[in-house]
Each structure stands twice: as structure tokens, then as C-alpha cells.
Design a protein around this motif. Structure first.
Motif, PDB file in Angstrom:
ATOM      1  N   ILE A 359       0.837  -1.204   0.000  1.00  0.00           N
ATOM      2  CA  ILE A 359       0.000   0.000   0.000  1.00  0.00           C
ATOM      3  C   ILE A 359       0.870   1.251   0.000  1.00  0.00           C
ATOM      4  CG2 ILE A 359      -1.572   1.351   1.451  1.00  0.00           C
ATOM      5  CD1 ILE A 359      -3.005  -1.187   2.145  1.00  0.00           C
ATOM      6  N   ARG A 360       1.950   1.249   0.787  1.00  0.00           N
ATOM      7  CA  ARG A 360       2.846   2.416   0.795  1.00  0.00           C
ATOM      8  C   ARG A 360       3.471   2.641  -0.577  1.00  0.00           C
ATOM      9  NH1 ARG A 360       4.197   0.225   5.921  1.00  0.00           N
ATOM     10  NH2 ARG A 360       6.073  -0.737   5.062  1.00  0.00           N
ATOM     11  N   VAL A 361       3.823   1.563  -1.263  1.00  0.00           N
ATOM     12  CA  VAL A 361       4.362   1.700  -2.624  1.00  0.00           C
ATOM     13  C   VAL A 361       3.310   2.285  -3.560  1.00  0.00           C
ATOM     14  CG1 VAL A 361       5.277   0.411  -4.598  1.00  0.00           C
ATOM     15  CG2 VAL A 361       6.029  -0.163  -2.290  1.00  0.00           C
ATOM     16  N   GLU A 362       2.073   1.810  -3.443  1.00  0.00           N
ATOM     17  CA  GLU A 362       0.990   2.338  -4.280  1.00  0.00           C
ATOM     18  C   GLU A 362       0.743   3.817  -3.983  1.00  0.00           C
ATOM     19  OE1 GLU A 362      -0.726   0.973  -6.637  1.00  0.00           O
ATOM     20  OE2 GLU A 362      -0.306  -1.167  -6.507  1.00  0.00           O
ATOM     21  N   GLN A 363       0.762   4.187  -2.720  1.00  0.00           N
ATOM     22  CA  GLN A 363       0.549   5.589  -2.376  1.00  0.00           C
ATOM     23  C   GLN A 363       1.669   6.472  -2.906  1.00  0.00           C
ATOM     24  OE1 GLN A 363       0.164   5.303   1.859  1.00  0.00           O
ATOM     25  NE2 GLN A 363      -2.030   4.842   1.805  1.00  0.00           N
ATOM     26  N   SER A 364       2.903   5.987  -2.856  1.00  0.00           N
ATOM     27  CA  SER A 364       4.016   6.755  -3.422  1.00  0.00           C
ATOM     28  C   SER A 364       3.853   6.924  -4.928  1.00  0.00           C
ATOM     29  CB  SER A 364       5.338   6.052  -3.097  1.00  0.00           C
ATOM     30  OG  SER A 364       6.428   6.722  -3.682  1.00  0.00           O
ATOM     31  N   HIS A 365       3.366   5.882  -5.593  1.00  0.00           N
ATOM     32  CA  HIS A 365       3.117   5.982  -7.034  1.00  0.00           C
ATOM     33  C   HIS A 365       2.022   6.999  -7.327  1.00  0.00           C
ATOM     34  CE1 HIS A 365       2.055   3.778 -11.035  1.00  0.00           C
ATOM     35  NE2 HIS A 365       2.860   4.803 -11.233  1.00  0.00           N
ATOM     36  N   LEU A 366       0.965   6.996  -6.523  1.00  0.00           N
ATOM     37  CA  LEU A 366      -0.097   7.985  -6.697  1.00  0.00           C
ATOM     38  C   LEU A 366       0.405   9.397  -6.479  1.00  0.00           C
ATOM     39  CD1 LEU A 366      -3.307   6.441  -5.051  1.00  0.00           C
ATOM     40  CD2 LEU A 366      -3.077   7.271  -7.392  1.00  0.00           C
ATOM     41  N   GLU A 367       1.265   9.590  -5.500  1.00  0.00           N
ATOM     42  CA  GLU A 367       1.810  10.919  -5.247  1.00  0.00           C
ATOM     43  C   GLU A 367       2.605  11.433  -6.443  1.00  0.00           C
ATOM     44  OE1 GLU A 367       4.096  10.671  -1.722  1.00  0.00           O
ATOM     45  OE2 GLU A 367       2.420  10.086  -0.430  1.00  0.00           O
ATOM     46  N   ALA A 368       3.461  10.576  -7.004  1.00  0.00           N
ATOM     47  CA  ALA A 368       4.344  11.017  -8.089  1.00  0.00           C
ATOM     48  C   ALA A 368       3.588  11.244  -9.388  1.00  0.00           C
ATOM     49  CB  ALA A 368       5.468   9.990  -8.301  1.00  0.00           C
ATOM     50  N   VAL A 369       2.619  10.381  -9.689  1.00  0.00           N
ATOM     51  CA  VAL A 369       1.957  10.436 -10.999  1.00  0.00           C
ATOM     52  C   VAL A 369       0.736  11.340 -10.977  1.00  0.00           C
ATOM     53  CG1 VAL A 369       0.829   9.051 -12.785  1.00  0.00           C
ATOM     54  CG2 VAL A 369       2.802   8.132 -11.560  1.00  0.00           C
ATOM     55  N   VAL A 370      -0.004  11.363  -9.872  1.00  0.00           N
ATOM     56  CA  VAL A 370      -1.286  12.065  -9.845  1.00  0.00           C
ATOM     57  C   VAL A 370      -1.229  13.313  -8.967  1.00  0.00           C
ATOM     58  CG1 VAL A 370      -3.750  11.851  -9.339  1.00  0.00           C
ATOM     59  CG2 VAL A 370      -2.497   9.892 -10.249  1.00  0.00           C
ATOM     60  N   LEU A 371      -0.914  13.153  -7.687  1.00  0.00           N
ATOM     61  CA  LEU A 371      -1.067  14.268  -6.745  1.00  0.00           C
ATOM     62  C   LEU A 371      -0.096  15.400  -7.022  1.00  0.00           C
ATOM     63  CD1 LEU A 371      -1.693  12.311  -3.425  1.00  0.00           C
ATOM     64  CD2 LEU A 371      -3.351  13.411  -4.928  1.00  0.00           C
ATOM     65  N   ASP A 372       1.168  15.092  -7.298  1.00  0.00           N
ATOM     66  CA  ASP A 372       2.128  16.167  -7.576  1.00  0.00           C
ATOM     67  C   ASP A 372       1.754  16.938  -8.834  1.00  0.00           C
ATOM     68  OD1 ASP A 372       3.461  15.401  -5.333  1.00  0.00           O
ATOM     69  OD2 ASP A 372       5.137  14.436  -6.352  1.00  0.00           O
ATOM     70  N   ARG A 373       1.215  16.222  -9.827  1.00  0.00           N
ATOM     71  CA  ARG A 373       0.751  16.915 -11.037  1.00  0.00           C
ATOM     72  C   ARG A 373      -0.417  17.833 -10.717  1.00  0.00           C
ATOM     73  NH1 ARG A 373       1.136  14.179 -15.863  1.00  0.00           N
ATOM     74  NH2 ARG A 373      -0.071  15.954 -16.667  1.00  0.00           N
TER      75      ARG A 373
END
Length: 491
Positions: A359-373
Motif C-alpha cells: 500500500i505504501r508503494v501504491e501511495q508513493s506511485h499515486l503521489e508522483a503520478v497524480v497528486l504532484d501533477r
């Protein structure tokens, strides 16, 4: 001439060749998995050497999407697994913490972004995006300018299905096109082709029309399992045949149980052909009533049908299939089945460690691809509104930040509190890390705690009165272990 040929093909030449092959440089290795036999030829028949994009062709992805959607729509376990995964990863939504060095400016930015996120239902859309990744294999979201928004920031997020991102005339496009996406010479997407109508609309156009969306306005979330992969496939792909097996076995078990419960039988006779027995119509059906005695024709007997299906192994089969299904999502069985009956405390925590790490890996992926954008686009528009952001924040690069997600509750809060106090006393952790485990901002929590203490002093309450009293009894053992003092002794 003949002598020369004899030297090349004679027995001595063969002996010299065999001696050369015995040298270390000519040793040959063999892989059992690379051999094809009569036993494994059928199993490896579908193995191919296609590239990542050729293997994930538009037709293959469309079939996998349709089957995954059908299974999730009709299988309660598939639906629950997808919903649980999205809820555990996204939860109630991420929370922003700015780290610009100006505490007052940080709080103002955080409050403004949280208000915008609540107005566009960011958490709900993130859960939809994550569910689409599990079912469709990928999810697309367009950063748009919504003029109908009530607040000053017009930024909005439009989530679209993967079916809309496609190139109608892909066979006429150059090699820099993969279905729906155009790439530059470095392999970076430059634009996306988005259909105006869904291909599955009942009243769609014969000639689909599409719009070119620049890559700067498109968010594409998927998991690339192979280098060069441009489109995603459903994460449930390995489990789709298993879901079908589970449903078929469940229906077969139900049919066997119904056959055993019904009063069904067959009449037969031991008399030989043309013997002394009454004539009856072959394959004729007789309506039976409950609690009734029947009379049979002369010379005929009745035998009840018995279900021979091994329904006693149904629960074990179901458990193994669900365990295998959940493995492709890094989800333990007790979470996928919502059943921890066969777990003890230690086993449950051990299985959850791998799941929470995923889950932490998935959340990090969401941060980089979606939230930061999203944050970069929001800051870009928020800077144009006077007084919303501090004047020192000139670019998104100045906005150092981090994201907080919902924490996961501990099975035994008392043990976790003791462990937390030990870590803080030994200086092996910080308040920021401990609050981050729960998805909370340590500065916000400390300010709230200071307000509470101030109010308690004003009301004449002491801190000791608000704290729980420690229990004298020790905690019960975790794994069903028996302590020495718990063993009864003989009188």
C-alpha cells in the motif's frame, strides 16, 4: 586430393573434434524449462516473443477489460477485493503539508488546497482511479478548466475510461503512435487521442471523432510490468480464470446439495424383459407430495438419487482459490475474504506487513503520478489569484511538500502505545514519524493539544485526571501461548 579428404572426414578427424568439444570453452548448458516435450508442449503453446505493446494490443486489452468488468459486476468477492484495495490505498483522501519555511503561509496554502480538494471530491475520484487500475488496468484523468465552479480556482479533474483513449486509424499512423498515445523520440508521451463518444454508446457515430489532449493536461496511471510498455492491462488478469473456477464450483456444489435435498428417484424392476410386471411409460415423471406414501406398479421398485459431489471439500477449495486470487494484488487471504477465523494474532500481523508495504508503494506511485501533477497545476492557477498564496512562492518548485494518508489501526492499541512510548523515550523515532503513521500532521496535532491543555487549566482540570489509569494485570499472550503462572497447579 583423396588423402586430404580422408584427413577431414576420417576417424582421426572425428576423434580430434570430440577432444576439442571436451574443452571447458565448449561446455554446453541445458535448461529444463527450455525443452519442449510431449507433456509440456500444450502448456507452453501460448508462449510468444511479442513486445510489450504488441502483446497488449487494443483487441487484447478490450477483451481483458470486458471480462474483468463482468466479473467484478457479478462476483461479490471480486467486487469486495477491488473496493477494499481502493479504500485501503486512498482512504478518506490525502492531506497536504507544505514545507516552505513560513508556518503561516504553509497553513494558508494547506487550508486553501484542502478546501479545493473537498469541492472537487478529490478523494472520491482517486478511489475511482484506483478501482479502474485494478479492473481496466489503467486510468486517465484530464486537468480541465471548469468555468462553472463556484470558487475562484477553475481547475477541475475529469476522470475518463480507458476505452476513450484510442486511435481509430492506428494502422495508418507512424511508428511513434501507440494506441491513443503519441510519443517523441525519447519515448515520452506528447499527446493523447480522446474520443468524444464512448465506443460502447448505443447511439454512437459510425465515424468516431477524437480530440488531441496535450500530455501536460493528461494524467495516465498504470503499472508498467515490462520496459517500453505504454498501456496497462487489468491487475485482475491472472485471477480471471480463477474467479470463473470459483463460480463454477460453487454452482456445482449448490446443484449437488439441491439434488440431495430433493426427493428425487427412479423406478426400476428386476424382472426380465417381457416378464411378469405391469407396463409403465418409459421416462415418465410422477409428481410427489410431502409426507405421502406411494404405491408402485406391480414388479417395480423405487430408488432415491444420491448426490455424489464431494461438497465436504468446498470450504477448503474456496479458501485456496481466494488465496491465489488475492496474491496477484499482494493482498492476504483474511483481507480478501474478510474472514480471519483461521488466523492467530502473530499470523495476521505478519501477513498484513507485506500488504501494508504494498500500500505504501501504491501511495508513493499515486503521489508522483497524480497528486504532484495536480498540486503543480493548482499552484500555477492559485498564483494568479491575489492574496491566495504568499508572494515569496514564485513557482511550484518552491513549494516543498509531503502527503499524509490515513493510518492503519493497530490490532492491540495498548501494545502499540507502549511500543510508541519506548521508541520516543529511546530517541529512535520522532513525533513527526509517529503522527505520520496515523496519517496526521504533527504540527497540527501539537497545536490542538496545546489548546486543550490551556483550556483544561482555565477550567481547573488537571492533566492527570484526563489520563487513563494503568491496569495492574499484564496483557494476555499474543499467539495463544500459555504463561507459567496461568498453568493450574495441583492442590
Amino acid at each position: 586430393m583423396l588423402t586430404w579428404l580422408k584427413r577431414l572426414t576420417g576417424p582421426r578427424a572425428l576423434t580430434r573434434l570430440q577432444s576439442v568439444r571436451r574443452l571447458p570453452g565448449w561446455l554446453r548448458g541445458r535448461y529444463d524449462a527450455a525443452t519442449t516435450t510431449d507433456n509440456n508442449a500444450r502448456h507452453w503453446r501460448a508462449a510468444d516473443g511479442l513486445s510489450a505493446n504488441a502483446a497488449n494490443s487494443p483487441d487484447v486489452r478490450r477483451i481483458l477489460r470486458n471480462r474483468a468488468r463482468y466479473e467484478v459486476a457479478n462476483n461479490s468477492y471480486a467486487r469486495g477485493i477491488v473496493l477494499t484495495l481502493a479504500n485501503d490505498i486512498v482512504g478518506t483522501g490525502p492531506r497536504l503539508q507544505m514545507l516552505t519555511g513560513d508556518a503561516a503561509a504553509n497553513r494558508r496554502i494547506e487550508q486553501a488546497f484542502q478546501q479545493w480538494a473537498r469541492s472537487v471530491r478529490l478523494a472520491e475520484r482517486l478511489r475511482t482511479i484506483r478501482q479502474a487500475c485494478a479492473v481496466d488496468g489503467e486510468s486517465f484523468a484530464i486537468l480541465t478548466n471548469n468555468e462553472n465552479r463556484p470558487d475562484a480556482i477553475r481547475l477541475d479533474l475529469r476522470v475518463i475510461e480507458a476505452d476513450l483513449v484510442t486511435t481509430p486509424d492506428l494502422h495508418l499512423k507512424p511508428d511513434d503512435h501507440v494506441d491513443g498515445i503519441r510519443f517523441d523520440s525519447y519515448g515520452n508521451p506528447t499527446s493523447y487521442c480522446v474520443l468524444r463518444e464512448h465506443p460502447g454508446e448505443l447511439h454512437g457515430r459510425l465515424e468516431p471523432r477524437c480530440d488531441r489532449i496535450p500530455a501536460a493536461s493528461m494524467i495516465h496511471l498504470f503499472r508498467a510490468d515490462r520496459p517500453g510498455q505504454a498501456r496497462g492491462i487489468p491487475e485482475l488478469t491472472p485471477a480471471l480464470p480463477l474467479f470463473a473456477m470459483l463460480r463454477d464450483y460453487s454452482l456445482a456444489t449448490l446443484d449437488a446439495a439441491k439434488a440431495a435435498a430433493y426427493f428425487a428417484g427412479i423406478i426400476y424392476t428386476d424382472a426380465p424383459a417381457n416378464g411378469e410386471s405391469d407396463a409403465v411409460e418409459p421416462m415418465d415423471q410422477i409428481e410427489l407430495e410431502r409426507n405421502a406414501l406411494l404405491t408402485m406398479p406391480g414388479g417395480w421398485k423405487m430408488s432415491q438419487l444420491h448426490a455424489e459431489h464431494p461438497s465436504g471439500t468446498y470450504s477448503e477449495f474456496k479458501r485456496e482459490i481466494l488465496n491465489e486470487i488475492a496474491r496477484c494484488l499482494n493482498m492476504p487471504f483474511n483481507i480478501a475474504a474478510a474472514n480471519s477465523a483461521g488466523y492467530n494474532y502473530a499470523s495476521g500481523r505478519l501477513d498484513h506487513q507485506t500488504y501494508f508495504k504494498s500500500i505504501r508503494v501504491e501511495q508513493s506511485h499515486l503521489e508522483a503520478v497524480v497528486l504532484d501533477r495536480i498540486l503543480a497545476a493548482w499552484l500555477h492557477e492559485a498564483r494568479l489569484i491575489p492574496g491566495l498564496l504568499p508572494t515569496g512562492l514564485r513557482s511550484p518548485a518552491d513549494g516543498a511538500h509531503q502527503w499524509f494518508w490515513d493510518g492503519h489501526e493497530h490490532v492491540d492499541p495498548a501494545k502499540e502505545a507502549n511500543a510508541q512510548a519506548t521508541r520516543l523515550a529511546s530517541h529512535t523515532t520522532t513525533l513527526a514519524d509517529e503522527y505520520a503513521r496515523r496519517g496526521l500532521d504533527w504540527e497540527t496535532q501539537l497545536r490542538q493539544r496545546a489548546k486543550e491543555l490551556t483550556l483544561m487549566r482555565d477550567l481547573g482540570l488537571s492533566v492527570a485526571e484526563s489520563l487513563p489509569r494503568p491496569e495492574d494485570e499484564e496483557d494476555e499472550p499474543d499467539d495463544g501461548e500459555t504463561r507459567e503462572e496461568d498453568v493450574p497447579t495441583e492442590a
